[in-house]
Design a protein around this motif. Structure first.
Motif, mmCIF file in Angstrom:
data_model
loop_
_atom_site.group_PDB
_atom_site.id
_atom_site.type_symbol
_atom_site.label_atom_id
_atom_site.label_comp_id
_atom_site.label_asym_id
_atom_site.label_seq_id
_atom_site.Cartn_x
_atom_site.Cartn_y
_atom_site.Cartn_z
ATOM 1 N N VAL A 72 -6.653 -2.827 -8.339
ATOM 2 C CA VAL A 72 -7.038 -1.822 -7.167
ATOM 3 C C VAL A 72 -6.649 -2.473 -5.816
ATOM 4 C CG1 VAL A 72 -9.137 -0.703 -6.283
ATOM 5 C CG2 VAL A 72 -9.114 -1.242 -8.637
ATOM 6 N N ARG A 73 -6.646 -3.500 -5.387
ATOM 7 C CA ARG A 73 -6.530 -4.056 -4.348
ATOM 8 C C ARG A 73 -4.687 -3.846 -4.026
ATOM 9 N NH1 ARG A 73 -3.555 -7.528 -1.528
ATOM 10 N NH2 ARG A 73 -2.948 -8.656 -3.612
ATOM 11 N N ASN A 76 -3.860 0.018 -3.659
ATOM 12 C CA ASN A 76 -4.449 0.670 -2.134
ATOM 13 C C ASN A 76 -3.526 -0.179 -1.136
ATOM 14 O OD1 ASN A 76 -6.358 1.830 -3.213
ATOM 15 N ND2 ASN A 76 -8.105 0.389 -3.074
ATOM 16 N N SER A 77 -3.039 -1.410 -1.115
ATOM 17 C CA SER A 77 -2.127 -1.846 -0.296
ATOM 18 C C SER A 77 -0.576 -1.387 -0.417
ATOM 19 C CB SER A 77 -1.875 -3.554 -0.366
ATOM 20 O OG SER A 77 -1.401 -3.871 -1.650
#
Length: 201
Positions: A72-73, A76-77
């Motif tokens: 997820v990180r 999103n980045s």
């Protein structure tokens, strides 16, 4: 046999039926820029999840990512492309790839963001999405045991995505717990050896 920019199918459902040792070798070799096709991205500290943590994957085609915050990180980045596919659709796209079919029609996703960019067809008054097949350069599958002809026995729920993925890649590497000197009883064979290229104990 697994190279930079390869498309890689990896069997398993979370930690069940996953070829852990082969994944370890990918991490040791730092083979990156992979496209990963799997049920999920597992957990950060295990199997497929460690490919994500080590930033060896540029894109995932998966059913869910909820158990791996690192996926997820990175999504999103903007460092990881994530294509979420309904699980039934995912397994059927793989099956079509293995069977040499041009795709299939499904009502799943009609009228949602899943529909974006896809062909919509209407049959007998009902709308369907045309879902296209997917294949891989390499599939990594897991088996409880194999014989020296490559026939595999998969126990219970370890079958999950392993069976269908073995049909849909150019090269198939099976990680097994045991290699038998005698041929498996045909009644035990879950994946016929014709689909398997290499066996790793």
């Amino acid at each position: 046999m697994i190279r930079e920019n390869d498309t890689l199918m990896v069997g398993g459902f979370l930690r069940c039926g996953t070829p852990d040792k082969v994944i370890e070798e990918i991490i040791k070799n730092k083979t990156g820029q992979l496209t990963l096709i799997a049920n999920d991205t597992s957990y950060p500290e295990h199997d497929r999840g460690r490919l994500i943590v080590n930033q060896l994957v540029k894109k995932v085609i998966v059913g869910h990512i909820g158990t791996n915050p690192e996926t997820v990180r990175q999504m999103n980045s903007g460092t990881l492309e994530v294509e979420l596919v309904p699980l039934g659709t995912l397994v059927e796209r793989i099956r079509c790839g293995g069977a040499g079919l041009g795709g299939f029609l499904t009502p799943t996703g009609v009228g949602t963001i899943v529909e974006e960019g896809k062909t919509v067809m209407e049959l007998d008054g009902r709308k369907y999405l045309l879902e296209k097949p997917i294949k891989a350069d390499v599939a990594l599958v897991y088996g409880s045991k194999a014989d020296r002809f490559g026939n595999l026995f998969l126990d219970g729920t370890t079958r999950n995505f392993n069976q269908v993925m073995a049909t849909a890649a150019t090269t198939v590497i099976a990680e097994v717990d045991e290699i038998c000197d005698k041929p498996l009883n045909p009644a035990e064979v879950t994946i016929p050896g014709i689909f398997i290229d290499y066996i790793v104990k």
